[in-house]
Enzyme design. Structure first.
Site, short mmCIF file in Angstrom:
data_model
loop_
_atom_site.label_atom_id
_atom_site.label_comp_id
_atom_site.label_asym_id
_atom_site.label_seq_id
_atom_site.Cartn_x
_atom_site.Cartn_y
_atom_site.Cartn_z
N TYR A 67 0.84 -1.20 0.00
CA TYR A 67 0.00 0.00 0.00
C TYR A 67 0.87 1.25 0.00
O TYR A 67 1.70 1.42 -0.89
CB TYR A 67 -1.04 -0.05 1.12
CG TYR A 67 -2.21 -0.97 0.75
CD1 TYR A 67 -3.26 -0.50 -0.05
CD2 TYR A 67 -2.24 -2.30 1.16
CE1 TYR A 67 -4.31 -1.33 -0.42
CE2 TYR A 67 -3.30 -3.14 0.80
CZ TYR A 67 -4.33 -2.64 0.02
OH TYR A 67 -5.36 -3.48 -0.35
N SER A 68 0.72 2.17 0.94
CA SER A 68 1.30 3.52 0.79
C SER A 68 2.82 3.58 0.83
O SER A 68 3.39 4.63 0.53
CB SER A 68 0.72 4.46 1.85
OG SER A 68 -0.58 4.85 1.49
N LEU A 69 3.48 2.52 1.19
CA LEU A 69 4.93 2.49 1.00
C LEU A 69 5.28 2.77 -0.46
O LEU A 69 6.36 3.30 -0.78
CB LEU A 69 5.48 1.13 1.45
CG LEU A 69 6.98 0.87 1.36
CD1 LEU A 69 7.79 1.97 2.02
CD2 LEU A 69 7.31 -0.48 1.96
#
Length: 365
Positions: A67-69
């Site tokens: 996800y937001s990594l």
């Protein structure tokens, strides 16, 4: 009993024990942990399974969506275009992307996008009927929408919009795409086993996502920012080949724990590949604290660099569902905990604590 596989150098046995406890307690069903110190991997551990049917053991090269990594690599792609002179951090994006300069976004800058202050932390309501993979229509919806607040006046992680905003300005101002910059410049320069659009020959390495609890998506503080377009947290969609081979820059990089820990271990290095790629000035910009405030999407006070969270102890980026990677400013190691079992960040926090690190998000003034 499922045994954690891999190695932990002398002094890192506690990391193995914490991961084994997570597996034994049923809190983890598939994950990788990696730690890099002084240019070498000192921990490489694999836990559980890569697939929902529990037929494929997690391997060191297992890829998973964190996800937001993913956003860290969208940032670096944008800065490559700045390096090349095609974009500028503080020029209005409308100078490159005229359609974007409407309804109060005339002065929005790339720096505001990269520090989550552009006023578009979610797609507009009129994008609700769009398909998750209709990236052209989603970009257009952002260009035509009014911001939720005057750009630069508030703070909130641009949860799903980040990649589409950067892709839009790359297309308009640099005559390229996020995928092209990542594939042709960023990934080879940084020697990353990471993909926006997993190639055919790597699909068998991708782990299936699963919920720790079916109610997990509805309990999230960030849920209101993730509903449009529908499907970003739908594991059936996320586990499809079409999604894995698409580019949804804010969330769908696929990578391994080893790759992420290695990247973070070299992130601040003045002789390292990130500085070599961007140049000294932009590398300094990337790592410097840019803004501190209450992030509405995180629900806490936070300090953003251009793409990372920073405090006195770490430079980090996590993803909804529990994956996280960081550079420890105190202990000088790069770490990654990547999981397929979508839940909170307590597991990564326990791994961090075993290393003497603290993953608590703390705003740095």
């Amino acid at each position: 009993m499922v045994k954690v596989e891999g190695f932990a150098a002398d002094g890192y046995d506690r990391v193995r024990q914490v991961l084994q406890d997570l597996v034994d307690d049923g809190r983890e069903t598939g994950a990788g942990v990696s730690v890099w110190k002084d240019g070498r991997e000192v921990v490489r551990l694999s836990a559980g399974w890569a697939d929902a049917g529990r037929t494929r053991p997690w391997r060191p090269d297992t890829l998973v969506q964190p996800y937001s990594l993913s956003k860290a690599f969208v940032t670096i792609a944008a800065l490559v275009a700045v390096r090349d002179g095609a974009l500028a951090l503080d020029e209005p994006m409308a100078a490159y992307w005229p359609e974007y300069g409407a309804h109060g976004k005339e002065r929005t800058t790339l720096r505001q996008v990269l520090t989550h202050r552009a006023g578009q932390p979610r797609f507009p309501a009129d994008a609700a009927g769009l398909d998750l993979l209709d990236d052209a229509a989603l970009r257009a919806s952002l260009a035509s929408a009014a911001p939720e607040y005057v750009p630069g006046t508030s703070l909130g992680e641009h949860a799903l919009t980040y990649g589409h905003l950067v892709d839009g300005v790359l297309r308009a101002g640099a005559a390229t795409t996020l995928r092209e910059v990542f594939d042709e410049v960023v990934r080879p320069a940084l020697a990353l086993d990471a993909w926006f659009g997993v190639p055919d020959d790597a699909l068998e390495r991708v782990a299936d996502l699963e919920y720790a609890d079916p109610e997990w998506p509805r309990r999230l503080h960030a849920a209101p920012w993730l509903r449009i377009p529908a499907g970003a947290l739908d594991t059936r969609r996320a586990n499809s080949t079409a999604w894995r081979q698409s580019v949804f820059g804010a969330v769908n990089l696929h990578t391994s724990a080893t790759a992420m820990a290695a990247f973070f271990s070299r992130l601040t290095d003045e002789e390292g590949p990130v500085r070599a790629l961007l140049g000294a000035s932009l590398h300094d910009e990337l790592l410097a604290s840019q803004v501190t405030g209450f992030d509405e999407v995180f629900g806490t006070r936070i300090t953003w660099t251009l793409g990372f969270v920073r405090d006195r102890g770490k430079i980090a980026k996590g993803g909804i569902g529990g994956s996280a990677a960081w550079w420890s400013l105190r202990h000088r190691h790069g770490c990654a905990y990547l999981t397929r079992r979508l839940d909170d960040h307590s597991r990564a926090a326990e791994i961090a604590a075993a290393l003497g690190d603290d993953l608590t998000v703390v705003g740095e003034d």
